[in-house]
Design a protein around this motif. Sequence first.
Motif, PDB file in Angstrom:
ATOM      1  N   ARG A 166       0.841  -1.194   0.000  1.00 16.88           N
ATOM      2  CA  ARG A 166       0.000   0.000   0.000  1.00 16.88           C
ATOM      3  C   ARG A 166       0.879   1.248   0.000  1.00 16.88           C
ATOM      4  NH1 ARG A 166      -4.634  -1.658   4.472  1.00 16.88           N
ATOM      5  NH2 ARG A 166      -5.530  -3.398   3.275  1.00 16.88           N
ATOM      6  N   ARG A 167       0.352   2.261  -0.646  1.00 20.76           N
ATOM      7  CA  ARG A 167       1.026   3.559  -0.649  1.00 20.76           C
ATOM      8  C   ARG A 167       0.523   4.332   0.561  1.00 20.76           C
ATOM      9  NH1 ARG A 167       3.721   5.479  -5.935  1.00 20.76           N
ATOM     10  NH2 ARG A 167       4.892   7.230  -5.173  1.00 20.76           N
ATOM     11  N   THR A 168       1.427   4.796   1.390  1.00 23.49           N
ATOM     12  CA  THR A 168       1.031   5.407   2.654  1.00 23.49           C
ATOM     13  C   THR A 168       0.993   6.920   2.617  1.00 23.49           C
ATOM     14  OG1 THR A 168       3.345   5.323   3.392  1.00 23.49           O
ATOM     15  CG2 THR A 168       1.920   3.477   3.998  1.00 23.49           C
ATOM     16  N   ARG A 169       1.627   7.539   1.634  1.00 22.77           N
ATOM     17  CA  ARG A 169       1.614   8.998   1.562  1.00 22.77           C
ATOM     18  C   ARG A 169       1.814   9.449   0.124  1.00 22.77           C
ATOM     19  NH1 ARG A 169       6.508  11.430   0.925  1.00 22.77           N
ATOM     20  NH2 ARG A 169       8.391  10.167   1.234  1.00 22.77           N
ATOM     21  N   GLU A 170       1.421  10.676  -0.122  1.00 27.49           N
ATOM     22  CA  GLU A 170       1.605  11.274  -1.440  1.00 27.49           C
ATOM     23  C   GLU A 170       3.072  11.637  -1.650  1.00 27.49           C
ATOM     24  OE1 GLU A 170      -0.745  11.537  -3.787  1.00 27.49           O
ATOM     25  OE2 GLU A 170      -2.109  10.529  -2.414  1.00 27.49           O
ATOM     26  N   LYS A 184      14.877   9.887  -1.412  1.00 27.26           N
ATOM     27  CA  LYS A 184      14.285  10.646  -0.313  1.00 27.26           C
ATOM     28  C   LYS A 184      12.791  10.843  -0.514  1.00 27.26           C
ATOM     29  CE  LYS A 184      14.895  14.905   2.368  1.00 27.26           C
ATOM     30  NZ  LYS A 184      15.669  16.162   2.506  1.00 27.26           N
ATOM     31  N   ASN A 185      12.395  11.069  -1.765  1.00 28.06           N
ATOM     32  CA  ASN A 185      10.993  11.293  -2.090  1.00 28.06           C
ATOM     33  C   ASN A 185      10.133  10.073  -1.745  1.00 28.06           C
ATOM     34  OD1 ASN A 185       8.774  12.746  -3.309  1.00 28.06           O
ATOM     35  ND2 ASN A 185       9.022  11.471  -5.128  1.00 28.06           N
ATOM     36  N   LEU A 186      10.712   8.872  -1.854  1.00 33.91           N
ATOM     37  CA  LEU A 186       9.964   7.639  -1.640  1.00 33.91           C
ATOM     38  C   LEU A 186      10.117   7.074  -0.227  1.00 33.91           C
ATOM     39  CD1 LEU A 186      10.668   5.829  -5.024  1.00 33.91           C
ATOM     40  CD2 LEU A 186       8.551   6.929  -4.316  1.00 33.91           C
ATOM     41  N   GLN A 187      10.864   7.771   0.606  1.00 29.53           N
ATOM     42  CA  GLN A 187      11.084   7.271   1.967  1.00 29.53           C
ATOM     43  C   GLN A 187       9.752   7.172   2.716  1.00 29.53           C
ATOM     44  OE1 GLN A 187      13.774   9.684   4.298  1.00 29.53           O
ATOM     45  NE2 GLN A 187      14.429   7.930   5.524  1.00 29.53           N
ATOM     46  N   TYR A 188       9.498   6.010   3.286  1.00 32.56           N
ATOM     47  CA  TYR A 188       8.270   5.732   4.058  1.00 32.56           C
ATOM     48  C   TYR A 188       6.996   5.922   3.209  1.00 32.56           C
ATOM     49  CZ  TYR A 188      11.745   6.473   7.716  1.00 32.56           C
ATOM     50  OH  TYR A 188      12.888   6.432   8.479  1.00 32.56           O
ATOM     51  N   ALA A 189       7.108   5.738   1.901  1.00 27.58           N
ATOM     52  CA  ALA A 189       5.940   5.930   1.024  1.00 27.58           C
ATOM     53  C   ALA A 189       5.128   4.657   0.835  1.00 27.58           C
ATOM     54  CB  ALA A 189       6.388   6.456  -0.338  1.00 27.58           C
ATOM     55  N   PHE A 190       5.665   3.499   1.280  1.00 28.51           N
ATOM     56  CA  PHE A 190       4.984   2.227   1.065  1.00 28.51           C
ATOM     57  C   PHE A 190       4.904   1.442   2.369  1.00 28.51           C
ATOM     58  CE2 PHE A 190       7.125   3.394  -2.905  1.00 28.51           C
ATOM     59  CZ  PHE A 190       6.057   3.400  -3.787  1.00 28.51           C
ATOM     60  N   HIS A 191       3.941   0.531   2.402  1.00 28.36           N
ATOM     61  CA  HIS A 191       3.696  -0.250   3.615  1.00 28.36           C
ATOM     62  C   HIS A 191       3.239  -1.652   3.225  1.00 28.36           C
ATOM     63  CE1 HIS A 191       2.268  -1.459   7.532  1.00 28.36           C
ATOM     64  NE2 HIS A 191       1.021  -1.540   7.107  1.00 28.36           N
ATOM     65  N   VAL A 192       3.703  -2.654   3.972  1.00 29.17           N
ATOM     66  CA  VAL A 192       3.248  -4.034   3.799  1.00 29.17           C
ATOM     67  C   VAL A 192       2.329  -4.359   4.966  1.00 29.17           C
ATOM     68  CG1 VAL A 192       3.942  -6.454   3.641  1.00 29.17           C
ATOM     69  CG2 VAL A 192       5.367  -4.685   2.594  1.00 29.17           C
ATOM     70  N   SER A 217      12.980  -0.628  -6.657  1.00 30.23           N
ATOM     71  CA  SER A 217      14.011  -1.014  -5.700  1.00 30.23           C
ATOM     72  C   SER A 217      13.579  -0.695  -4.271  1.00 30.23           C
ATOM     73  CB  SER A 217      15.326  -0.294  -6.022  1.00 30.23           C
ATOM     74  OG  SER A 217      16.358  -0.720  -5.161  1.00 30.23           O
ATOM     75  N   THR A 218      12.935   0.449  -4.072  1.00 30.37           N
ATOM     76  CA  THR A 218      12.447   0.822  -2.740  1.00 30.37           C
ATOM     77  C   THR A 218      11.415  -0.180  -2.238  1.00 30.37           C
ATOM     78  OG1 THR A 218      12.837   3.175  -3.176  1.00 30.37           O
ATOM     79  CG2 THR A 218      11.278   2.624  -1.413  1.00 30.37           C
ATOM     80  N   ILE A 219      10.467  -0.548  -3.093  1.00 25.81           N
ATOM     81  CA  ILE A 219       9.455  -1.527  -2.709  1.00 25.81           C
ATOM     82  C   ILE A 219      10.100  -2.889  -2.475  1.00 25.81           C
ATOM     83  CG2 ILE A 219       7.361  -2.726  -3.437  1.00 25.81           C
ATOM     84  CD1 ILE A 219       6.631  -0.239  -5.056  1.00 25.81           C
ATOM     85  N   SER A 220      11.053  -3.259  -3.313  1.00 22.45           N
ATOM     86  CA  SER A 220      11.738  -4.541  -3.151  1.00 22.45           C
ATOM     87  C   SER A 220      12.457  -4.618  -1.816  1.00 22.45           C
ATOM     88  CB  SER A 220      12.737  -4.747  -4.297  1.00 22.45           C
ATOM     89  OG  SER A 220      12.087  -4.785  -5.549  1.00 22.45           O
ATOM     90  N   SER A 221      13.109  -3.536  -1.446  1.00 23.46           N
ATOM     91  CA  SER A 221      13.796  -3.492  -0.152  1.00 23.46           C
ATOM     92  C   SER A 221      12.826  -3.743   0.991  1.00 23.46           C
ATOM     93  CB  SER A 221      14.480  -2.133   0.016  1.00 23.46           C
ATOM     94  OG  SER A 221      15.053  -2.015   1.309  1.00 23.46           O
ATOM     95  N   LEU A 222      11.655  -3.119   0.911  1.00 22.88           N
ATOM     96  CA  LEU A 222      10.641  -3.285   1.949  1.00 22.88           C
ATOM     97  C   LEU A 222      10.147  -4.734   2.006  1.00 22.88           C
ATOM     98  CD1 LEU A 222       8.841  -1.795   4.047  1.00 22.88           C
ATOM     99  CD2 LEU A 222       7.200  -1.421   2.197  1.00 22.88           C
ATOM    100  N   LEU A 223       9.904  -5.331   0.841  1.00 27.33           N
ATOM    101  CA  LEU A 223       9.446  -6.714   0.797  1.00 27.33           C
ATOM    102  C   LEU A 223      10.490  -7.667   1.360  1.00 27.33           C
ATOM    103  CD1 LEU A 223       7.783  -6.696  -2.749  1.00 27.33           C
ATOM    104  CD2 LEU A 223       6.592  -6.840  -0.554  1.00 27.33           C
ATOM    105  N   LEU A 224      11.739  -7.441   1.022  1.00 29.70           N
ATOM    106  CA  LEU A 224      12.813  -8.294   1.534  1.00 29.70           C
ATOM    107  C   LEU A 224      12.964  -8.143   3.049  1.00 29.70           C
ATOM    108  CD1 LEU A 224      15.452  -7.725  -1.291  1.00 29.70           C
ATOM    109  CD2 LEU A 224      14.122  -9.809  -0.892  1.00 29.70           C
ATOM    110  N   GLU A 225      12.814  -6.923   3.544  1.00 28.95           N
ATOM    111  CA  GLU A 225      12.878  -6.693   4.985  1.00 28.95           C
ATOM    112  C   GLU A 225      11.793  -7.480   5.727  1.00 28.95           C
ATOM    113  OE1 GLU A 225      12.633  -2.570   5.888  1.00 28.95           O
ATOM    114  OE2 GLU A 225      14.485  -2.051   4.799  1.00 28.95           O
ATOM    115  N   HIS A 226      10.647  -7.682   5.055  1.00 25.81           N
ATOM    116  CA  HIS A 226       9.530  -8.392   5.676  1.00 25.81           C
ATOM    117  C   HIS A 226       9.529  -9.884   5.345  1.00 25.81           C
ATOM    118  CE1 HIS A 226       7.999  -4.284   6.302  1.00 25.81           C
ATOM    119  NE2 HIS A 226       7.293  -4.810   7.273  1.00 25.81           N
ATOM    120  N   GLY A 227      10.636 -10.383   4.801  1.00 24.83           N
ATOM    121  CA  GLY A 227      10.798 -11.827   4.669  1.00 24.83           C
ATOM    122  C   GLY A 227      10.609 -12.425   3.297  1.00 24.83           C
ATOM    123  N   ALA A 228      10.362 -11.612   2.265  1.00 25.20           N
ATOM    124  CA  ALA A 228      10.253 -12.167   0.916  1.00 25.20           C
ATOM    125  C   ALA A 228      11.571 -12.835   0.523  1.00 25.20           C
ATOM    126  CB  ALA A 228       9.895 -11.080  -0.083  1.00 25.20           C
TER     127      ALA A 228
END
Length: 249
Positions: A166-170, A184-192, A217-228
Amino acid sequence: MTCQPYFLTKVYQWLKNQQSCLLCSAPSARALALCEACEADLPWLGSQCLQCALPIPDQHALCTECTHNPPFFSKVIAPFEYIFPVDTLINRFKHQQNWPYGKLLSHLLGHYLNYYYDEGGLRPDYIVAVPLAKQRQQKRGYNQAQILCDWLSKELKLVSQPQLIRRTRETQSQQGLTAQERQKNLQYAFHVPQPERIKNKHIVLVDDVLTTGTTCSTISSLLLEHGAAWVEVYCLARTPKPSKYRLSP
């Protein structure tokens, strides 16, 4: 809403009958709305970076960026370079609601992926569209990446998970930003929201075009952090660098 392609059944009739080519208007002599000559002339992506699919002369090498600052996704699969006429077709699909152009390119991507699977490529556990910023989606009326994802999931019998990310912010448009500004623009912009669903899973992100790869790459990093287990990217086209064909030293 009525601008969604699901309500425009007439645009799908070209899949069922012999059609005129969408590029040259000549009879295609097949169900696909693309003649064989125009299909052969499309800017098919040839030798490319092993990781990000950037066009480079050596198909067994990494580009300079992936060598020194590799993205978090493991591989990009794209059939085309983002140059004429593919760039025009994508823009008409993306910004002008010309669904037949998007459906045609999606169909070609599906054929490309089937070949990839036949050659030993692994089918993912889930595919998920790159989320569009809420205000941008409200203005446009749809997310073209989600439309592509839905088409691919049906054609390839893949499991689509639209709520996985999910996208958490504009955020402002990435166009024109430097690499550092993009990150920097995409920092904390997505959520699992349900990380337990992705643990040890092979996940594919779907988008229309890969330019710098920062968003994926930003989304991939988040997914990998959560165990993908690992993340790949499927897209219609890859944008070449202006200074074309730089190899890693």
